[in-house]
Design a protein around this motif. Structure first.
Motif, short mmCIF file in Angstrom:
data_model
loop_
_atom_site.label_atom_id
_atom_site.label_comp_id
_atom_site.label_asym_id
_atom_site.label_seq_id
_atom_site.Cartn_x
_atom_site.Cartn_y
_atom_site.Cartn_z
N UNK A 32 38.01 42.87 48.78
CA UNK A 32 38.46 42.04 49.90
C UNK A 32 39.19 42.88 50.93
N UNK A 33 40.00 43.84 50.46
CA UNK A 33 40.69 44.74 51.38
C UNK A 33 39.69 45.57 52.18
N UNK A 34 38.50 45.78 51.60
CA UNK A 34 37.47 46.58 52.27
C UNK A 34 36.53 45.72 53.12
N UNK A 35 36.82 44.41 53.19
CA UNK A 35 36.04 43.54 54.06
C UNK A 35 35.05 42.64 53.37
N UNK A 36 34.99 42.67 52.03
CA UNK A 36 34.07 41.80 51.31
C UNK A 36 34.60 40.37 51.29
N UNK A 37 33.69 39.41 51.12
CA UNK A 37 34.10 38.01 51.06
C UNK A 37 34.50 37.59 49.66
N UNK A 38 34.20 38.41 48.65
CA UNK A 38 34.47 38.02 47.27
C UNK A 38 35.27 39.10 46.55
N UNK A 39 36.14 38.70 45.62
CA UNK A 39 36.90 39.66 44.82
C UNK A 39 35.98 40.42 43.87
N UNK A 40 36.54 41.43 43.21
CA UNK A 40 35.79 42.22 42.24
C UNK A 40 35.47 41.37 41.01
N UNK A 41 34.35 41.66 40.38
CA UNK A 41 33.97 41.00 39.13
C UNK A 41 34.68 41.68 37.97
N UNK A 42 34.67 41.03 36.81
CA UNK A 42 35.29 41.64 35.62
C UNK A 42 34.68 43.00 35.27
N UNK A 43 33.34 43.16 35.31
CA UNK A 43 32.78 44.49 35.04
C UNK A 43 33.23 45.55 36.05
N UNK A 44 33.35 45.16 37.32
CA UNK A 44 33.83 46.11 38.33
C UNK A 44 35.27 46.51 38.06
N UNK A 45 36.10 45.53 37.68
CA UNK A 45 37.50 45.83 37.37
C UNK A 45 37.57 46.73 36.14
N UNK A 46 36.78 46.40 35.12
CA UNK A 46 36.78 47.20 33.88
C UNK A 46 36.43 48.65 34.16
N UNK A 47 35.44 48.87 35.04
CA UNK A 47 35.03 50.24 35.35
C UNK A 47 36.14 51.00 36.06
N UNK A 48 36.91 50.30 36.91
CA UNK A 48 37.96 50.99 37.67
C UNK A 48 39.18 51.30 36.82
#
Length: 230
Positions: free
Chosen positions: A166-182
């Protein structure tokens, strides 16, 4: 009667921090209110004070809830009235497309309860009765005073990862897999942490996608995270 609705802007748009703050401020008054989005995505709030003995809903500019952009709303569509200290929706059957509460068509009078979703045409109007929702004050305090909601370092990292798109301009938050990877956790561990965060911010009773959007809105609007975190 089966109601086939167009996509609801409450479900398809990100809840803005400003809109969330406006609703929290309305909740803190303890006065019932309704809110809705117009065709441009702007939020409107009508406080149902003691001065309101009859609230008109329709497509006319003079309506108390003017849904002028919605072609499926009748000019004089429905009414809200307080009866015995409780707000009711009144549909006398004259509106061609009817009125719906939580998916069910209403005929005559229907007593409203906190967080009821009313549909007139393609527009959703939400009824709030904050005195019956003790959790609203906890959410308000969380937004007003982030220090009152201490976070572990892992929770902080999860929130940063959640908000990053969202901070980068997306309309949706990160998914659980995206969070897990980070954050280098398993998806199951991320799910467990997210459930805890939803509970901490009094979001547990919302639909899954809306919980994530509301959490992002609270975090971004409250100063829990700073721009340097991203």
């Amino acid at each position: 009667m089966l109601r086939l609705a167009m996509p609801d802007p409450y479900e398809t748009r990100m809840v803005s921090p400003r809109h969330l703050k406006e609703r929290i401020e309305a909740e803190r008054t303890g006065i019932p209110f309704v809110y809705w989005l117009d065709d441009g995505g702007e939020q409107h709030i009508l406080m149902l004070t003691a001065d309101h003995t009859r609230v008109t809903i329709g497509r006319r500019d003079q309506s108390d809830v003017p849904l002028t952009w919605d072609a499926e709303v009748s000019r004089a569509h429905a009414l809200l009235e307080p009866i015995g200290g409780e707000w009711t929706l009144i549909d006398d059957g004259l509106a061609l497309n009817g009125s719906f509460v939580n998916g069910s068509r209403i005929r005559g009078r229907h007593r409203l309860e906190d967080k009821d979703h009313m549909y007139f045409g393609q527009t959703r109007v939400v009824y709030r009765e904050p005195e019956s929702d003790p959790g609203s004050q906890s959410t308000a305090r969380a937004l007003e005073s982030p220090a009152g909601i201490p976070l572990t370092e892992t929770q902080r990292k999860l929130l940063i990862a959640l908000c990053r798109p969202v901070e980068s301009g997306s309309a949706t938050p990160a998914t659980n897999p995206q969070i897990a990877a980070e954050v280098h956790l398993s998806v199951d561990a991320v799910k467990a942490h997210m459930r805890h965060l939803f509970d901490r911010f009094e979001l547990g009773d919302l639909p899954q996608n809306e919980k994530r959007q509301q959490l992002v809105a609270i975090v971004r609007g409250s100063g829990l995270l700073s721009p340097h975190d991203f």
